[in-house]
Design a protein around this motif. Sequence first.
Motif, PDB file in Angstrom:
ATOM      1  N   GLU A  73       0.588  -1.282  -0.180  1.00 19.77           N
ATOM      2  CA  GLU A  73       0.148   0.082   0.409  1.00 19.77           C
ATOM      3  C   GLU A  73      -0.010   1.469  -0.348  1.00 19.77           C
ATOM      4  O   GLU A  73       0.251   2.310  -1.036  1.00 19.77           O
ATOM      5  CB  GLU A  73      -1.074  -0.154   1.262  1.00 19.77           C
ATOM      6  CG  GLU A  73      -2.264  -0.371   1.142  1.00 19.77           C
ATOM      7  CD  GLU A  73      -1.300  -2.231   1.758  1.00 19.77           C
ATOM      8  OE1 GLU A  73      -0.548  -2.661   1.532  1.00 19.77           O
ATOM      9  OE2 GLU A  73      -2.839  -3.087   1.315  1.00 19.77           O
ATOM     10  N   GLU A  74       1.897   1.351   0.718  1.00 22.59           N
ATOM     11  CA  GLU A  74       3.170   2.270   0.980  1.00 22.59           C
ATOM     12  C   GLU A  74       3.648   2.718  -0.157  1.00 22.59           C
ATOM     13  O   GLU A  74       3.688   3.359  -1.234  1.00 22.59           O
ATOM     14  CB  GLU A  74       3.993   2.526   2.272  1.00 22.59           C
ATOM     15  CG  GLU A  74       2.937   2.667   3.457  1.00 22.59           C
ATOM     16  CD  GLU A  74       4.154   2.043   4.260  1.00 22.59           C
ATOM     17  OE1 GLU A  74       4.534   2.752   6.214  1.00 22.59           O
ATOM     18  OE2 GLU A  74       4.655   0.667   4.446  1.00 22.59           O
ATOM     19  N   ALA A  76       2.252   1.808  -3.424  1.00 26.05           N
ATOM     20  CA  ALA A  76       0.948   2.317  -4.042  1.00 26.05           C
ATOM     21  C   ALA A  76       1.239   3.420  -4.291  1.00 26.05           C
ATOM     22  O   ALA A  76       1.520   4.311  -5.834  1.00 26.05           O
ATOM     23  CB  ALA A  76      -0.035   1.028  -3.922  1.00 26.05           C
ATOM     24  N   ALA A  77       1.163   4.208  -2.968  1.00 23.36           N
ATOM     25  CA  ALA A  77       1.079   5.498  -2.575  1.00 23.36           C
ATOM     26  C   ALA A  77       2.090   5.837  -3.435  1.00 23.36           C
ATOM     27  O   ALA A  77       1.528   7.172  -4.198  1.00 23.36           O
ATOM     28  CB  ALA A  77       1.207   5.824  -1.410  1.00 23.36           C
ATOM     29  N   ASN A  80       0.888   5.927  -7.252  1.00 25.61           N
ATOM     30  CA  ASN A  80      -0.338   7.155  -7.841  1.00 25.61           C
ATOM     31  C   ASN A  80       0.900   8.337  -7.214  1.00 25.61           C
ATOM     32  O   ASN A  80       0.012   9.274  -7.939  1.00 25.61           O
ATOM     33  CB  ASN A  80      -1.225   6.838  -6.582  1.00 25.61           C
ATOM     34  CG  ASN A  80      -1.325   5.193  -6.938  1.00 25.61           C
ATOM     35  OD1 ASN A  80      -2.486   5.613  -8.071  1.00 25.61           O
ATOM     36  ND2 ASN A  80      -2.526   4.845  -6.272  1.00 25.61           N
ATOM     37  N   ALA A 124      -1.957  -0.464  -8.220  1.00 23.35           N
ATOM     38  CA  ALA A 124      -3.140  -1.387  -7.778  1.00 23.35           C
ATOM     39  C   ALA A 124      -2.795  -2.893  -8.022  1.00 23.35           C
ATOM     40  O   ALA A 124      -2.264  -4.104  -6.704  1.00 23.35           O
ATOM     41  CB  ALA A 124      -3.697  -1.382  -9.409  1.00 23.35           C
ATOM     42  N   LEU A 127      -0.978  -4.950  -5.331  1.00 25.56           N
ATOM     43  CA  LEU A 127      -1.805  -5.288  -3.592  1.00 25.56           C
ATOM     44  C   LEU A 127      -2.119  -6.568  -4.412  1.00 25.56           C
ATOM     45  O   LEU A 127      -2.887  -7.189  -2.744  1.00 25.56           O
ATOM     46  CB  LEU A 127      -3.238  -4.368  -3.585  1.00 25.56           C
ATOM     47  CG  LEU A 127      -3.033  -2.619  -3.237  1.00 25.56           C
ATOM     48  CD1 LEU A 127      -4.408  -2.226  -3.282  1.00 25.56           C
ATOM     49  CD2 LEU A 127      -1.732  -2.222  -2.169  1.00 25.56           C
ATOM     50  N   THR A 128      -2.240  -6.498  -5.212  1.00 26.44           N
ATOM     51  CA  THR A 128      -2.170  -8.433  -5.228  1.00 26.44           C
ATOM     52  C   THR A 128      -1.075  -8.855  -6.194  1.00 26.44           C
ATOM     53  O   THR A 128      -1.542 -10.633  -6.255  1.00 26.44           O
ATOM     54  CB  THR A 128      -3.573  -8.867  -6.871  1.00 26.44           C
ATOM     55  OG1 THR A 128      -3.299  -7.709  -7.475  1.00 26.44           O
ATOM     56  CG2 THR A 128      -5.064  -7.321  -5.908  1.00 26.44           C
TER      57      THR A 128
END
Length: 496
Positions: A73-74, A76-77, A80, A124, A127-128
């Motif tokens: 998540e970090e 990904a931030a 983005n 995204a 995350l998966t």
Amino acid sequence: MTDVSTARGSLSRVYGAFIDNEFRPASARTFPAIAAASGEHLADIARCGSAEIDDAVASAKAAFPAWKALVPEERAACLNKLADAIEREAARLMMIDTLDIGRGLWETGIDHTIAVQQYRYFAAAALTHEGFGRSIPNGYLVAKREPYGVCGQIIPWNVPAIMAAFKIAPAVAAGNTVVLKPDENASLSTLELGKLIAESFPPGVINIVPGLGEEVGAALTAHPDVTKLAFTGSSEVGRIVSLAGANRLVPVSLELGGKSPNIVFPDVDPTDIDSIVDNTTFAAMYCNGQSCLAGTRLFLHDAIYDDFMQRLTASMSRIRVTDPTSHGPLLGCMVSEKQGRRVQSYIDIGKKDASLATGGSRVEVVGCHAGWFFEPTVFETTNDTRIAQEEIFGPVLSVIRWNDYEQLIHDANNVRYGLASGIYTNNLKVAWDTSDRLQAGNVWINNYFNLAAGSPFGGFKESGIGSEFCHETLNMYTHLKAITVQTQVNPPWFAV
Ligand code: NAD
């Protein structure tokens, strides 16, 4: 929309290497960034060498443990945030690319849209990106994906924003750090990207070292602390990079050249012919023909050949060959004089070996005295000629007549490359069977250049090794580690 002078004014006078989120002062050795069409001097760029590569790799190596330790998540931030920054600056960046490489604004705008999509897609996907596990006697097996470490990445000049995104996004999403070398013909927008990276990522995660291929590129591929190599460019240099990887036994992914078949079957709906003509024109001329994916071998069935050719030559003659800073679809100039001379030499070969259907001349464009502009050029030929077999990387299309299906499949595959392909038919069975038999990493049925994020992008044969643009790419940037956990130590069984 950013105008030419605003974009030019936003450039630095001199660019050094981007290391640890800062631009190093350039050493005395620089090379100029010259506008492909106007010939204007845009900036000077450091001609880096092994000293800058040592520093950049050290920075990426130091940043790796903390970057790897972040949760997806970090990471990904950050991706983005970079995507947001590119969106904010896109109008300026697309004008910089247009000046630098001579492609129309309409196209360089698409490049930046695709680049933004890449950063968001891999934000995204991170995350998966999961490992797997299963129960074992007295415990559990976990197979987790771990990043390699420092990735050395090298890109070409034709679509710089897309190429940078293709490389950076999956590598850092998977937890690696990066040293990226842009092409000497198209470094500006990638170096400008450094300014946006500095506001989005921790220092050292993404470093950019400009310079010449045989100097800085070679130093990067040979560096002992680079643990994964990724290259996009010609098959010839791909071989050199592959050997550098083999010498140090590090994994290498390659995206190389193409000479893609685009096939029109006789069963196409007559009311679709104009659209198919437009599609096949676009497939060959988009990117000024300087695309690895270009549909440069057009196989037309005998039954529709004459009518199709008439419409195709008319469609080609409607393309505007003009100043790339103009708006709307257009054919700009080749990236450099070297590339212009290469295209000219293939046109000369085609005039001897094949029949010229349209184009074939250089075009003078007012205000663009340095640009190598060409008319959209179409030859009628057979699959065995040099213009049908060799990657020209310019606005030159080879049209090949066919009437025997087995011979078509043989010819379509009879080339050293296997990157993309197109099929136009109304017959589902023909479409499916043909897509099965084409040796290409991409088969587009009733469309071309369809690059939806997540669609694997990679070549068969001499077009490359590995797939970018898709979830699978994250596997290319990680290795698997198996961890087995037991709740009980095994009972004694040896030498007790
Ligand atoms: P190129 O191979 O000459 O250069 C590509 C990059 O490699 C540049 O950054 C260059 O500086 C670097 N390089 C050159 N010599 C090197 C060396 N000895 N060691 C390390 N790096 C070195 O290709 P190009 O002319 O810039 O680009 C055109 C080619 O790229 C075409 O063949 C095209 O099909 C291919 N391409 C492929 C894709 C794809 O995804 N498959 C995309 C774009 C372009």
